[in-house]
Motif scaffolding. Structure first.
Motif, PDB file in Angstrom:
ATOM      1  N   ARG A  95       0.846  -1.196   0.000  1.00 26.92           N
ATOM      2  CA  ARG A  95       0.000   0.000   0.000  1.00 26.92           C
ATOM      3  C   ARG A  95       0.876   1.240   0.000  1.00 26.92           C
ATOM      4  NH1 ARG A  95      -4.889   0.836   4.307  1.00 26.92           N
ATOM      5  NH2 ARG A  95      -5.687  -0.915   3.095  1.00 26.92           N
ATOM      6  N   LYS A 115      -7.273 -14.351   6.380  1.00 24.92           N
ATOM      7  CA  LYS A 115      -7.933 -14.349   5.070  1.00 24.92           C
ATOM      8  C   LYS A 115      -7.328 -15.425   4.167  1.00 24.92           C
ATOM      9  CE  LYS A 115      -8.134 -10.316   3.470  1.00 24.92           C
ATOM     10  NZ  LYS A 115      -8.067  -8.989   2.861  1.00 24.92           N
ATOM     11  N   LYS A 127       1.967  -7.924   4.827  1.00 18.40           N
ATOM     12  CA  LYS A 127       1.481  -6.672   4.235  1.00 18.40           C
ATOM     13  C   LYS A 127       2.603  -5.652   4.328  1.00 18.40           C
ATOM     14  CE  LYS A 127      -2.372  -5.051   2.431  1.00 18.40           C
ATOM     15  NZ  LYS A 127      -3.491  -5.675   1.744  1.00 18.40           N
ATOM     16  N   ASP A 167      -2.334  -2.965  -3.539  1.00 19.71           N
ATOM     17  CA  ASP A 167      -3.369  -2.571  -2.567  1.00 19.71           C
ATOM     18  C   ASP A 167      -3.637  -1.089  -2.835  1.00 19.71           C
ATOM     19  OD1 ASP A 167      -4.859  -3.584  -0.022  1.00 19.71           O
ATOM     20  OD2 ASP A 167      -4.040  -1.686   0.644  1.00 19.71           O
ATOM     21  N   ILE A 168      -4.056  -0.331  -1.848  1.00 24.04           N
ATOM     22  CA  ILE A 168      -4.340   1.093  -2.071  1.00 24.04           C
ATOM     23  C   ILE A 168      -3.096   1.767  -2.659  1.00 24.04           C
ATOM     24  CG2 ILE A 168      -4.756   3.303  -0.908  1.00 24.04           C
ATOM     25  CD1 ILE A 168      -6.674   1.895   0.937  1.00 24.04           C
ATOM     26  N   GLY A 169      -3.270   2.492  -3.753  1.00 28.49           N
ATOM     27  CA  GLY A 169      -2.168   3.246  -4.362  1.00 28.49           C
ATOM     28  C   GLY A 169      -1.201   2.398  -5.165  1.00 28.49           C
ATOM     29  N   ARG A 206      -7.226 -11.032 -12.372  1.00 25.17           N
ATOM     30  CA  ARG A 206      -6.672 -10.596 -11.085  1.00 25.17           C
ATOM     31  C   ARG A 206      -7.171  -9.196 -10.734  1.00 25.17           C
ATOM     32  NH1 ARG A 206      -6.535  -8.819  -7.094  1.00 25.17           N
ATOM     33  NH2 ARG A 206      -4.933  -8.678  -5.483  1.00 25.17           N
ATOM     34  N   ALA A 239     -13.573   4.568  -5.292  1.00 30.42           N
ATOM     35  CA  ALA A 239     -13.671   4.579  -6.750  1.00 30.42           C
ATOM     36  C   ALA A 239     -12.386   3.986  -7.307  1.00 30.42           C
ATOM     37  CB  ALA A 239     -13.872   6.004  -7.255  1.00 30.42           C
ATOM     38  N   ASN A 241      -9.808   0.204  -7.420  1.00 29.88           N
ATOM     39  CA  ASN A 241      -9.889  -1.143  -7.975  1.00 29.88           C
ATOM     40  C   ASN A 241     -11.095  -1.903  -7.427  1.00 29.88           C
ATOM     41  OD1 ASN A 241      -9.178  -4.139  -7.238  1.00 29.88           O
ATOM     42  ND2 ASN A 241      -8.146  -3.723  -9.160  1.00 29.88           N
ATOM     43  N   SER A 261     -17.264   6.915  -4.381  1.00 27.14           N
ATOM     44  CA  SER A 261     -16.722   8.080  -3.661  1.00 27.14           C
ATOM     45  C   SER A 261     -15.203   8.052  -3.722  1.00 27.14           C
ATOM     46  CB  SER A 261     -17.168   8.071  -2.198  1.00 27.14           C
ATOM     47  OG  SER A 261     -16.460   7.087  -1.474  1.00 27.14           O
ATOM     48  N   GLN A 264     -12.252  12.876  -1.474  1.00 32.10           N
ATOM     49  CA  GLN A 264     -12.693  14.282  -1.530  1.00 32.10           C
ATOM     50  C   GLN A 264     -14.195  14.468  -1.660  1.00 32.10           C
ATOM     51  OE1 GLN A 264     -10.242  15.683  -4.724  1.00 32.10           O
ATOM     52  NE2 GLN A 264      -8.407  15.636  -3.460  1.00 32.10           N
ATOM     53  N   ARG A 285      -9.677   5.882 -14.491  1.00 28.33           N
ATOM     54  CA  ARG A 285      -8.798   5.540 -13.364  1.00 28.33           C
ATOM     55  C   ARG A 285      -7.420   5.115 -13.877  1.00 28.33           C
ATOM     56  NH1 ARG A 285      -7.794   0.597 -10.858  1.00 28.33           N
ATOM     57  NH2 ARG A 285      -6.770   0.897  -8.842  1.00 28.33           N
ATOM     58  N   ARG A 290      -9.160  11.924 -11.439  1.00 26.92           N
ATOM     59  CA  ARG A 290      -9.932  11.929 -10.198  1.00 26.92           C
ATOM     60  C   ARG A 290     -11.417  11.826 -10.539  1.00 26.92           C
ATOM     61  NH1 ARG A 290      -7.318  11.184  -5.973  1.00 26.92           N
ATOM     62  NH2 ARG A 290      -8.931  12.219  -4.811  1.00 26.92           N
ATOM     63  N   ALA A 319     -13.480   1.451   0.350  1.00 24.68           N
ATOM     64  CA  ALA A 319     -12.370   2.404   0.289  1.00 24.68           C
ATOM     65  C   ALA A 319     -11.247   2.057   1.265  1.00 24.68           C
ATOM     66  CB  ALA A 319     -12.877   3.822   0.527  1.00 24.68           C
ATOM     67  N   CYS A 343     -16.141  -4.752   1.811  1.00 20.48           N
ATOM     68  CA  CYS A 343     -15.227  -5.028   0.693  1.00 20.48           C
ATOM     69  C   CYS A 343     -13.823  -4.500   0.994  1.00 20.48           C
ATOM     70  CB  CYS A 343     -15.757  -4.386  -0.572  1.00 20.48           C
ATOM     71  SG  CYS A 343     -17.356  -5.034  -1.071  1.00 20.48           S
ATOM     72  N   ASN A 345     -10.744  -3.547   3.744  1.00 16.49           N
ATOM     73  CA  ASN A 345     -10.277  -4.217   4.961  1.00 16.49           C
ATOM     74  C   ASN A 345     -10.681  -3.424   6.200  1.00 16.49           C
ATOM     75  OD1 ASN A 345      -8.855  -6.621   4.146  1.00 16.49           O
ATOM     76  ND2 ASN A 345      -7.382  -5.269   3.133  1.00 16.49           N
TER      77      ASN A 345
HETATM   78  P1  NDP Z   1      -7.365   1.905  -4.660  1.00 20.52           P
HETATM   79  O1  NDP Z   1      -6.164   2.689  -4.339  1.00 20.52           O
HETATM   80  O2  NDP Z   1      -7.541   1.354  -6.011  1.00 20.52           O
HETATM   81  O3  NDP Z   1      -8.668   2.762  -4.328  1.00 20.52           O
HETATM   82  C1  NDP Z   1      -8.896   3.247  -3.046  1.00 20.52           C
HETATM   83  C2  NDP Z   1     -10.138   4.122  -3.086  1.00 20.52           C
HETATM   84  O4  NDP Z   1     -10.485   4.458  -1.751  1.00 20.52           O
HETATM   85  C3  NDP Z   1      -9.919   5.448  -3.830  1.00 20.52           C
HETATM   86  O5  NDP Z   1     -11.115   5.862  -4.408  1.00 20.52           O
HETATM   87  C4  NDP Z   1      -9.509   6.379  -2.680  1.00 20.52           C
HETATM   88  O6  NDP Z   1      -9.776   7.753  -2.934  1.00 20.52           O
HETATM   89  C5  NDP Z   1     -10.400   5.869  -1.574  1.00 20.52           C
HETATM   90  N1  NDP Z   1      -9.784   6.166  -0.268  1.00 20.52           N
HETATM   91  C6  NDP Z   1      -8.561   5.781   0.157  1.00 20.52           C
HETATM   92  N2  NDP Z   1      -8.320   6.257   1.391  1.00 20.52           N
HETATM   93  C7  NDP Z   1      -9.437   6.952   1.735  1.00 20.52           C
HETATM   94  C8  NDP Z   1      -9.827   7.663   2.874  1.00 20.52           C
HETATM   95  N3  NDP Z   1      -9.008   7.782   3.941  1.00 20.52           N
HETATM   96  N4  NDP Z   1     -11.059   8.243   2.888  1.00 20.52           N
HETATM   97  C9  NDP Z   1     -11.887   8.141   1.827  1.00 20.52           C
HETATM   98  N5  NDP Z   1     -11.578   7.470   0.700  1.00 20.52           N
HETATM   99  C10 NDP Z   1     -10.370   6.892   0.670  1.00 20.52           C
HETATM  100  O7  NDP Z   1      -7.419   0.737  -3.553  1.00 20.52           O
HETATM  101  P2  NDP Z   1      -8.201  -0.651  -3.632  1.00 20.52           P
HETATM  102  O8  NDP Z   1      -9.501  -0.457  -4.290  1.00 20.52           O
HETATM  103  O9  NDP Z   1      -7.262  -1.658  -4.151  1.00 20.52           O
HETATM  104  O10 NDP Z   1      -8.420  -0.986  -2.082  1.00 20.52           O
HETATM  105  C11 NDP Z   1      -9.573  -0.565  -1.372  1.00 20.52           C
HETATM  106  C12 NDP Z   1      -9.736  -1.407  -0.120  1.00 20.52           C
HETATM  107  O11 NDP Z   1      -9.839  -2.796  -0.469  1.00 20.52           O
HETATM  108  C13 NDP Z   1      -8.571  -1.332   0.884  1.00 20.52           C
HETATM  109  O12 NDP Z   1      -9.070  -1.498   2.189  1.00 20.52           O
HETATM  110  C14 NDP Z   1      -7.740  -2.557   0.503  1.00 20.52           C
HETATM  111  O13 NDP Z   1      -6.905  -2.987   1.561  1.00 20.52           O
HETATM  112  C15 NDP Z   1      -8.842  -3.554   0.208  1.00 20.52           C
HETATM  113  N6  NDP Z   1      -8.443  -4.689  -0.593  1.00 20.52           N
HETATM  114  C16 NDP Z   1      -7.917  -4.520  -1.847  1.00 20.52           C
HETATM  115  C17 NDP Z   1      -7.572  -5.612  -2.600  1.00 20.52           C
HETATM  116  C18 NDP Z   1      -7.107  -5.495  -4.008  1.00 20.52           C
HETATM  117  O14 NDP Z   1      -7.018  -6.529  -4.676  1.00 20.52           O
HETATM  118  N7  NDP Z   1      -6.837  -4.306  -4.524  1.00 20.52           N
HETATM  119  C19 NDP Z   1      -7.674  -6.984  -2.055  1.00 20.52           C
HETATM  120  C20 NDP Z   1      -8.306  -7.047  -0.762  1.00 20.52           C
HETATM  121  C21 NDP Z   1      -8.629  -5.935  -0.066  1.00 20.52           C
HETATM  122  P3  NDP Z   1      -8.563   8.737  -3.279  1.00 20.52           P
HETATM  123  O15 NDP Z   1      -8.125   8.337  -4.641  1.00 20.52           O
HETATM  124  O16 NDP Z   1      -9.167  10.094  -3.203  1.00 20.52           O
HETATM  125  O17 NDP Z   1      -7.508   8.496  -2.234  1.00 20.52           O
END
Ligand code: NDP
Length: 452
Positions: A95, A115, A127, A167-169, A206, A239, A241, A261, A264, A285, A290, A319, A343, A345
């Motif tokens: 992440r 998990k 992680k 993961d995120i980012g 994937r 919004a 993955n 969402s 922002q 994306r 954004r 999110a 969905c 974590n």
């Molecule tokens: P992405 O980086 O693709 O997307 C994250 C989304 O969540 C973005 O829209 C982001 O907005 C938003 N977000 C992140 N932080 C915040 C916050 N503090 N407040 C509000 N919105 C926020 O990540 P993923 O979709 O991959 O992951 C999302 C969740 O799913 C996480 O908890 C991750 O651990 C979990 N997960 C992901 C997996 C995967 O395969 N990708 C597998 C299992 C779990 P912004 O762009 O504005 O930051």
């Protein structure tokens, strides 16, 4: 007895990790269910398994020096928590987020171990990531950061040791940068990361797997009530993955998706987002656009707002952790939803979970719901080892089977007098498998009278 033993264990963990509130939250949530299981099995020696599973194998932290576009060097912190490898090589995402910390990766690594156990595939839990926010940087800076990050992490990973993913980012592009650099450093084409693009060793499905898997799990739950997704309204956060591919599959199954969402604001479409609009969002994306900047959509984007004000049958936080707090839970409950599908974590605070429980609203827990992502990562490892690429339809079938199996485990271990406690079912099913493996590995002795 079980309760006082649990309190003692939790106190010990709190003393060891006083600055890790998210990790302690995750351990607390699992603890109650494990205490219930140990008590009902009359196996006090299993407390030793709890000790083992709540202590990471290894905490790795490193400095990442990388070059900015203006030629100056910047410095970030990288982390990898190799939590537990009882079931297989360490496995779990990376992440990149400005708030990244050891606490965050401790909670995520702990959850990941449980998990991965549910998937039935031979994977331990880990992680990691960095306190680097890709949203603040140019494409060239992201690439150079990924190269610098993997240069440091390379010492600690490998196809038989630890296999990170996104993961995120961190999406398919960042994984591509890291994989290429690892290959250059090692001069070997090895399956050291999953989530790669299918053109160079990634698995079909994937990218979609976490979202699709979540919808398969939800469908399985609805089927036990002779219901389907057809016509159900859904409110989603995120919004990224997970949110986009969850939305895509929900729409495909006849549900109506009202919101997405980001950090922002919220996007709302009372008529429901269409399949074509989801494709537009997925393409945007990929270009790092954004949510507020995307054109060609029908709904409204409101800054500073969250999705929880909108009523729906199904609420799907996609999110981040603790995005549903007490206030959000109150808002959600005013609209009497049927089910909360975790969905992301640990998206609900402990208090929010209690509120849902008191209101008798079902919660499907993240460690089961979003296990499809790591499951297909597990299948990517198998394909890399065999030097094969399976067709999308084959991977999707396997994903559905794995999600069905996870659902069955939750039902088996979570049965109550009135229905199914999915959270308890997921925690106990994972713990049960892990304790068996720990026992056969000689780390716990289940013939002991007591481990206190
Ligand atoms: P992405 O980086 O693709 O997307 C994250 C989304 O969540 C973005 O829209 C982001 O907005 C938003 N977000 C992140 N932080 C915040 C916050 N503090 N407040 C509000 N919105 C926020 O990540 P993923 O979709 O991959 O992951 C999302 C969740 O799913 C996480 O908890 C991750 O651990 C979990 N997960 C992901 C997996 C995967 O395969 N990708 C597998 C299992 C779990 P912004 O762009 O504005 O930051």
């Amino acid at each position: 007895m079980a309760k006082s033993q649990l309190d003692r264990k939790l106190q010990q963990i709190e003393q060891h990790y006083p600055n890790s509130p998210q990790f302690l939250q995750a351990v607390h949530e699992v603890g109650d269910d494990i205490a219930h299981f140990i008590h009902s099995e009359e196996q006090p020696a299993l407390w030793r398994a709890f000790d083992v599973l709540a202590e990471p194998d290894r905490i790795i932290q490193f400095r990442v020096d990388w070059e900015r576009d203006d030629g100056r060097y910047a410095c970030n912190r990288g982390f990898r928590i190799q939590f537990n490898n009882t079931l297989g090589p360490y496995k779990g995402g990376l992440r990149f987020h400005s708030d990244a910390s050891i606490d965050e990766f401790m909670f995520l690594g702990f959850e990941q171990t449980f998990k991965n156990s549910l998937t039935g595939l031979p994977m331990g839990g880990a992680k990691g990531g960095a306190d680097f926010d890709p949203k603040q940087h140019s494409e060239n800076e992201i690439r150079r950061f990924c190269q610098a990050f993997i240069t440091q992490l390379a010492h600690h990973i490998g196809p038989d040791r630890d296999i990170p993913a996104g993961d995120i980012g961190v999406g398919v592009r960042e994984i591509g940068y890291m994989f290429h650099h690892y290959k250059t450093l090692s001069n070997q084409f090895k399956g050291v990361l999953t989530g790669k693009h299918p053109t160079f060793g990634g698995s079909c499905i994937r990218e979609e797997a976490t979202g699709y898997g979540a919808v398969y799990f939800l469908q399985d739950m609805l089927q036990t009530k002779d219901e389907s997704l057809q016509g159900k309204t859904c409110v989603l956060s995120g919004a990224g993955n997970v949110a986009l591919f969850t939305a895509k599959k929900l729409i495909d199954k006849g549900a109506k998706v009202l919101t997405l969402s980001d950090s922002q604001g919220v996007y709302y479409d009372a008529d429901g987002i269409t399949a074509e609009q989801i494709e537009t969002l997925i393409a945007a994306r990929a270009k790092r656009q954004r949510l507020a900047e995307i054109t060609g959509l029908n709904g409204d984007y409101s800054k500073q707002e969250k999705p929880w004000q909108f009523g729906a049958d199904i609420v799907l936080p996609c999110a981040t952790q603790n995005e549903i707090d007490q206030t959000a839970a109150e808002q959600i409950l005013q609209n009497t939803p049927q089910v909360i599908v975790e969905c992301a974590n640990m998206p609900c605070t402990e208090q929010a979970l209690q509120q849902f429980q008191q209101a008798d609203v079902m919660v499907l827990p993240s460690k089961a719901v979003n296990a499809g992502g790591v499951a297909v990562s597990g299948l990517e490892i198998s394909q890399n080892r065999a030097r094969l690429s399976w067709q999308a339809s084959h991977v999707d079938e396997r994903l559905q089977t794995i999600m069905q199996d996870i659902h069955q485990q939750c039902v088996r271990f979570g049965k109550t007098k009135t229905g199914v406690d999915y959270q308890r079912g997921a925690n106990i099913a994972a713990f049960n498998k892990l304790t068996q493996a720990l026992s056969y590995s000689g780390l716990i002795d289940t013939t002991e009278e007591s481990s206190a």
